[in-house]
Design a protein around this motif. Structure first.
Motif, PDB file in Angstrom:
ATOM      1  N   SER A 118       2.518 -10.366   5.883  1.00  0.00           N
ATOM      2  CA  SER A 118       3.109 -11.223   4.856  1.00  0.00           C
ATOM      3  C   SER A 118       4.032 -12.273   5.449  1.00  0.00           C
ATOM      4  CB  SER A 118       3.892 -10.368   3.850  1.00  0.00           C
ATOM      5  OG  SER A 118       4.938  -9.665   4.499  1.00  0.00           O
ATOM      6  N   TYR A 119       4.225 -13.335   4.657  1.00  0.00           N
ATOM      7  CA  TYR A 119       5.142 -14.423   5.011  1.00  0.00           C
ATOM      8  C   TYR A 119       4.749 -15.105   6.320  1.00  0.00           C
ATOM      9  CZ  TYR A 119       7.969 -12.840   1.150  1.00  0.00           C
ATOM     10  OH  TYR A 119       8.399 -12.505  -0.114  1.00  0.00           O
ATOM     11  N   ASN A 120       3.472 -15.250   6.548  1.00  0.00           N
ATOM     12  CA  ASN A 120       2.942 -16.056   7.637  1.00  0.00           C
ATOM     13  C   ASN A 120       1.952 -17.046   7.020  1.00  0.00           C
ATOM     14  OD1 ASN A 120       4.008 -15.005  10.389  1.00  0.00           O
ATOM     15  ND2 ASN A 120       3.502 -13.135   9.255  1.00  0.00           N
ATOM     16  N   ASP A 121       1.218 -17.757   7.820  1.00  0.00           N
ATOM     17  CA  ASP A 121       0.329 -18.780   7.275  1.00  0.00           C
ATOM     18  C   ASP A 121      -1.033 -18.715   7.958  1.00  0.00           C
ATOM     19  OD1 ASP A 121      -0.903 -20.933   6.162  1.00  0.00           O
ATOM     20  OD2 ASP A 121       0.476 -22.445   6.946  1.00  0.00           O
ATOM     21  N   PHE A 122      -2.024 -18.176   7.220  1.00  0.00           N
ATOM     22  CA  PHE A 122      -3.374 -18.074   7.747  1.00  0.00           C
ATOM     23  C   PHE A 122      -4.298 -19.147   7.165  1.00  0.00           C
ATOM     24  CE2 PHE A 122      -1.476 -13.953   8.546  1.00  0.00           C
ATOM     25  CZ  PHE A 122      -1.782 -13.777   9.889  1.00  0.00           C
ATOM     26  N   ASN A 123      -3.673 -20.192   6.623  1.00  0.00           N
ATOM     27  CA  ASN A 123      -4.352 -21.462   6.324  1.00  0.00           C
ATOM     28  C   ASN A 123      -5.579 -21.303   5.431  1.00  0.00           C
ATOM     29  OD1 ASN A 123      -4.466 -24.266   6.519  1.00  0.00           O
ATOM     30  ND2 ASN A 123      -5.909 -24.182   8.240  1.00  0.00           N
ATOM     31  N   GLY A 124      -5.476 -20.448   4.439  1.00  0.00           N
ATOM     32  CA  GLY A 124      -6.557 -20.317   3.473  1.00  0.00           C
ATOM     33  C   GLY A 124      -7.766 -19.537   3.952  1.00  0.00           C
ATOM     34  N   SER A 125      -7.695 -18.910   5.121  1.00  0.00           N
ATOM     35  CA  SER A 125      -8.837 -18.132   5.609  1.00  0.00           C
ATOM     36  C   SER A 125      -9.034 -16.892   4.739  1.00  0.00           C
ATOM     37  CB  SER A 125      -8.610 -17.724   7.071  1.00  0.00           C
ATOM     38  OG  SER A 125      -7.449 -16.925   7.197  1.00  0.00           O
ATOM     39  N   VAL A 126     -10.259 -16.398   4.693  1.00  0.00           N
ATOM     40  CA  VAL A 126     -10.572 -15.262   3.835  1.00  0.00           C
ATOM     41  C   VAL A 126     -10.005 -13.975   4.426  1.00  0.00           C
ATOM     42  CG1 VAL A 126     -12.661 -16.323   2.951  1.00  0.00           C
ATOM     43  CG2 VAL A 126     -12.785 -14.884   4.998  1.00  0.00           C
ATOM     44  N   ILE A 127      -9.720 -13.032   3.560  1.00  0.00           N
ATOM     45  CA  ILE A 127      -9.259 -11.727   4.015  1.00  0.00           C
ATOM     46  C   ILE A 127     -10.439 -10.996   4.671  1.00  0.00           C
ATOM     47  CG2 ILE A 127      -8.349  -9.494   3.268  1.00  0.00           C
ATOM     48  CD1 ILE A 127      -7.001 -10.944   0.973  1.00  0.00           C
ATOM     49  N   PRO A 128     -10.279 -10.552   5.905  1.00  0.00           N
ATOM     50  CA  PRO A 128     -11.403  -9.918   6.614  1.00  0.00           C
ATOM     51  C   PRO A 128     -11.905  -8.670   5.889  1.00  0.00           C
ATOM     52  CG  PRO A 128      -9.619 -10.461   8.128  1.00  0.00           C
ATOM     53  CD  PRO A 128      -9.078 -10.652   6.752  1.00  0.00           C
ATOM     54  N   GLU A 129     -13.217  -8.541   5.798  1.00  0.00           N
ATOM     55  CA  GLU A 129     -13.804  -7.370   5.152  1.00  0.00           C
ATOM     56  C   GLU A 129     -13.557  -6.097   5.944  1.00  0.00           C
ATOM     57  OE1 GLU A 129     -17.811  -7.680   3.978  1.00  0.00           O
ATOM     58  OE2 GLU A 129     -17.533  -9.498   2.773  1.00  0.00           O
ATOM     59  N   PHE A 130     -13.357  -6.252   7.261  1.00  0.00           N
ATOM     60  CA  PHE A 130     -13.202  -5.040   8.071  1.00  0.00           C
ATOM     61  C   PHE A 130     -11.893  -4.315   7.764  1.00  0.00           C
ATOM     62  CE2 PHE A 130     -11.266  -8.279  10.877  1.00  0.00           C
ATOM     63  CZ  PHE A 130     -10.051  -7.673  11.182  1.00  0.00           C
TER      64      PHE A 130
END
Length: 936
Positions: A118-130
């Motif tokens: 939380s409270y970071n920035d993954f730039n809209g990437s999808v949540i990994p299914e793994f």
């Protein structure tokens, strides 16, 4: 779907998190020992790092510690004390600068139990299914990490998960049967019709937050049957829940609730008595609803209730005496907020004294009045007392009201209009950090007892009727203040040579004299307007931390010389007001460096020359006033192109679609009027306009209120200067008077159908008054006097039913004045010195009127008259403006009064004109020797 940030988190949930960490991870919470990690997991973490961008704003690698062999000692990594396996990756509390993508190498961490990104920035990437394959995860937090897309449904495979923050789809939640804490705050569940049934299948759930989830109804089958004994904290705030949709099931799940938040919903009617069955309740938040009636009637059996927030409702009765069963609540209640309700009379405060455990009391902005008994001072545990915004007009309070408040730390009596009758030798029993006494009567003497308050952080004694000299000890006392407001008094004195550590300093509207301090520290806001400060403003160059200053108002003083070039260093400045001084020289080109500037006023100085082109860099400007200077040259064409955010501007042009006041009066601006007036959307169309033009600086403060700065306009109508501040957003006006404008009025101006006032007087405009001027349906003030307009008055002018001020005098108009309901009501002086005009109210008819002869010799005489009128208006305007300022708010909010007021001004002009004729002959020779100008 993008996951959004949660702005609210229960402190008890955090404690639960910590307990789970210690118990489930079986680690030493003191982190006294560093465990050697497994080499395979060390390589996995390094592989995981390669897919991340871990650089802070200074360019430093936030994962720089991930190099040594002991990976269990790396920042954000925790291992099991016994086995050495990595069990915890916490990127929230340690970093907050991580970006990039999440590598599937995490699957090699087979013992991972906690993952917090939380409270970071993954730039809209999808949540990994793994993530759904991390079988041993018990804590997963993805909140405020800027993930996008949908939630992988296989997260439902995490059967051991106990804490989950931020999900958006619910169908798989029922598989997480061990879940104890669930926070879905700010995730839209408006389309999740089955959310209640899904949550009903979580039998061990203890803490649930569905704050601001767009919930509007509760499923009839939602009974919480499976976990009614486990749920202790429930947050449903910020939804659209109604009384009928929430009460039926709420009172079936209340047996063990400790904290309940139903604030910001649509609850109506009286408070249900069933609340009294929540005997374990400690915290109850019902603020910002529409509850009404009596407050304590339903809380008789809540013997553990400590925090009660019912702010912003329609509650009108405070009844403890009538409820004998309330004895346990009376002794348990510690914090009570009833602000912004409809409590009346003086009995409420008397009842409050029966709550001996009370430490926080907020009764602000109710309808309380009458006397305040001294018994309010008998609450020994009271730390916060707020009675602001009530109607205690001239009610006196003395030392006795504070006699036993030894623990008081915050006192807010602002806008309650209380009179503090306190002896100068009083020594208060408390040490306040917050003292807010705005609009209380403290003066006329300066309160000597303030000398004892050495712990003050916020002090507001503005508008307190103090007319005394500032004591020598004061500035030493307030060295540690963050906020100091002594505005709107009559305090005398000078500022110290060194002014330290004030974040917000407002001394406006006093009688301070002397120069600015030579040393100024750490200011965010400095308002010294409407005083008698003298000298140069160059002392502002000595302000420490120039990057932090956002507001500088030195207007209405006696400052002189040029504006220093160091002004360019105040890169965050939003408001700069230097109006009505004696500043001279060119407008500084360094102003172009202030990219954040929203308000700039240099009105009423001696600035000369052309506007610097660098001002086009100030693209955030909303308010710009350069009137009444000695500026010259043509109107810069870049203003309308670059400053597209302007709401008030004394120059042009076509790009100013949101302009509300266009004022370039009292300058030497030349050229013709622009033909793009129809681009002024706010004047052409009926928009929803704010009633004040203000700037809020919330992000710079951590204080109990939002500092605001309200722009102020000074406009000239019929020779009088009129000031607008609180009603500025209601005014749509164009004032181009007293310049050297030429040419005709462009027809596009008649498209401004919301325009209230138009002043084009004292220019050299020619041609006809536009035939379509009657399209300006809202026009109330029209001044076209002292130009060279010719031909007839358009018949459409008689259709302006709101017109209350009209001046067409000193032109070359001819023909019959159009008949109608309006034009015959104005005084004949409105049409004077147009030799060809006839008909009422100038003459009975037009039968004897000869065609007008153009008097080309009028121009020189007119210039002399203009100069005389300038001096004449200056004298009369000063006295008139004082009375107008106290009356303008009433006039402009009630149309009938407004119209009567303008007619009064018209009648006054008769007297002014007669006086002018009597004095003209004696003064004409002297006037002709003066330079021809509308200005000083």
């Amino acid at each position: 779907m993008k996951i959004m940030m949660s702005s609210k988190r229960s402190h008890k949930l955090l404690l639960l998190h910590f307990a789970i960490f210690c118990l489930l991870l079986q680690e030493n919470c003191t982190e006294a020992n560093v465990i050697l990690c497994k080499e395979s997991e060390r390589k996995t973490l390094l592989e995981f790092k390669q897919s991340l961008q871990a650089v802070d704003s200074s360019g430093n690698d936030v994962l720089s510690s991930w190099k040594s062999k002991e990976c269990c000692g790396w920042v954000g990594v925790s291992c099991n004390n016994l086995t050495g396996y990595v069990e915890k990756l916490d990127f929230r509390s340690k970093f907050k600068d991580v970006a990039g993508t999440i590598s599937s190498s995490l699957l090699k961490l087979h013992h991972l139990r906690l993952l917090d990104l939380s409270y970071n920035d993954f730039n809209g990437s999808v949540i990994p299914e793994f993530f759904g394959s991390l079988k041993k995860l018990r804590y997963l937090d993805l909140s405020n990490a800027n993930f996008g897309g949908s939630i992988p449904s296989n997260l439902g495979n995490l059967s051991m998960l106990e804490i989950l923050d931020w999900v958006a789809m619910l169908e798989w939640l029922s598989h997480l049967s061990f879940l104890r804490g669930l926070d879905l705050s700010f995730v839209s569940l408006s389309s999740a019709d089955d959310w209640s049934q899904v949550i009903n299948k979580l039998p061990f759930l203890e803490e649930l937050s569905l704050s601001h989830c767009d919930l509007s109804s509760i499923s009839p089958s939602f009974s919480f049957t499976n976990f009614s004994t486990s749920l202790t904290s429930l947050d449903l705030s910020g939804n659209s829940l109604t009384s009928s949709s929430i009460y039926p099931w709420l009172f079936n799940v209340s047996s063990n609730l400790v904290s309940l938040d139903l604030s910001m919903n649509q609850l109506k009617g009286p408070i249900p008595e069933a609340f009294g069955n929540m005997i374990t309740m400690q915290e109850l938040y019902l603020s910002h609803n529409q509850l009404e009636g009596e407050i304590f009637k339903s809380f008789g059996n809540m013997c553990s209730l400590a925090f009660l927030d019912m702010e912003s409702n329609h509650l009108s009765t405070f009844g403890i005496v009538q409820n004998t069963s309330l004895s346990c609540t009376r002794y348990s209640l510690r914090e009570l907020s009833l602000a912004h309700n409809q409590l009346k009379g003086n009995s409420v405060l008397n009842e409050i004294t029966k709550l001996p455990s009370l430490s926080v009391l907020d009764l602000g902005y109710n309808l309380l009045n009458g006397t305040i008994k001294e018994s309010i001072g008998q609450l020994p545990n009271l730390k916060v007392l707020r009675l602001a915004g009530n109607a205690f007009d001239n009610v006196v309070i003395s030392e006795a009201h504070f006699s036993n408040l030894t623990k008081l730390r915050s006192l807010d009596l602002s806008y309650s209009y209380l009179t503090l009758k306190i002896s100068s030798g009083w020594s208060p029993p408390f040490q306040l950090g917050f003292m807010l006494l705005c609009s209380c009567k403290i003066g006329p003497s300066f309160p000597i007892w303030l000398r004892t308050q050495t712990a003050l952080v916020f002090l507001d004694i503005s508008a307190s009727e103090i007319s005394d000299s500032l004591p020598d000890w004061f500035w030493n006392l307030v060295d540690s203040l963050v906020y100091l407001n002594m505005s709107f008094n009559q305090i005398n004195g000078t500022l110290p040579h060194e002014l330290r550590y004030k974040r917000h300093l407002d001394l406006s509207s006093n009688n301070f004299t002397g120069p600015l301090p030579m040393s100024l520290y750490s200011l965010w806001s400095l308002n010294l307007s409407k005083n008698k400060f003298t000298g140069s403003v160059s002392a502002i160059c000595n302000i420490m931390e120039k990057w932090s200053l956002y507001l500088l108002d030195l207007s209405y003083n006696v400052f002189s010389r040029e504006v220093p070039g160091c002004i360019a260093e105040f890169v965050r400045l939003k408001v700069l007001n230097l109006a009505d001084n004696s500043l001279s020289g060119p407008v500084p080109s360094s102003l172009g460096s202030l990219a954040s500037l929203e308000m700039l006023s240099l009105r009423g100085n001696k600035f000369s020359g052309e506007l610097p082109s660098s001002l086009h860099n100030c693209k955030m400007l909303k308010f710009l006033d350069l009137s009444n200077n000695e500026l010259s040259g043509e109107i810069p064409k870049w203003i309308g192109q670059s400053l597209s955010s302007l709401e008030r501007c004394p120059h042009q042009l076509c790009g100013l679609k949101y302009v509300q006041i266009l004022d370039l009066s009292l300058n030497n601006i030349s050229g013709s009027l622009p033909s793009c007036f129809n681009n002024f959307t706010s004047m052409a169309q009926k928009l929803s306009l704010d009633q004040r033009m203000e700037h809020v600086f919330r992000k710079f403060f951590v204080i109990p209120f939002d500092p605001k700065y309200v722009d102020e306009a000074l406009l000239t109508w019929k020779g009088t200067k009129q000031r607008y501040a609180k009603i500025l957003g209601l005014l749509l006006a164009i004032d181009l008077s007293c310049n050297k404008l030429t040419g005709e009025i462009p027809e596009e101006l008649t498209n401004l159908q919301q325009l209230i006032a138009l002043n084009l007087s004292r220019n050299s405009l020619i041609g006809k008054i536009p035939q379509k001027i009657g399209q300006l349906r809202q026009l109330e003030v029209l001044d076209l006097s002292r130009n060279k307009f010719s031909s007839n008055i358009p018949t459409s002018l008689s259709e302006l039913t709101f017109l209350s001020t009209l001046d067409l005098s000193y032109n070359y108009l001819s023909g019959k004045i159009p008949t109608g309901r309006q034009l015959q009501l104005f005084d004949p002086s409105s049409y004077s010195h147009n030799q060809g005009l006839c008909g009422p109210p100038v003459s009975p008819d037009c039968s004897m009127v000869e065609p007008p002869q153009v008097e080309h010799t009028r121009e020189g005489e007119e210039d002399s008259i203009n100069e005389f009128m300038k001096w004449f208006y200056t004298g009369t305007g000063l006295g008139f403006a004082v009375g107008f300022w106290g009356f303008c708010c009433v006039v402009f909010f009630k149309r009938s009064w407004r119209h009567s007021y303008y007619r009064f001004l018209d009648n006054t002009k008769d007297w002014l004109y007669v006086s002018f004729i009597l004095m003209k002959t004696r003064l004409m020779k002297r006037i002709k020797a003066l330079p021809t100008s509308c200005r000083r």
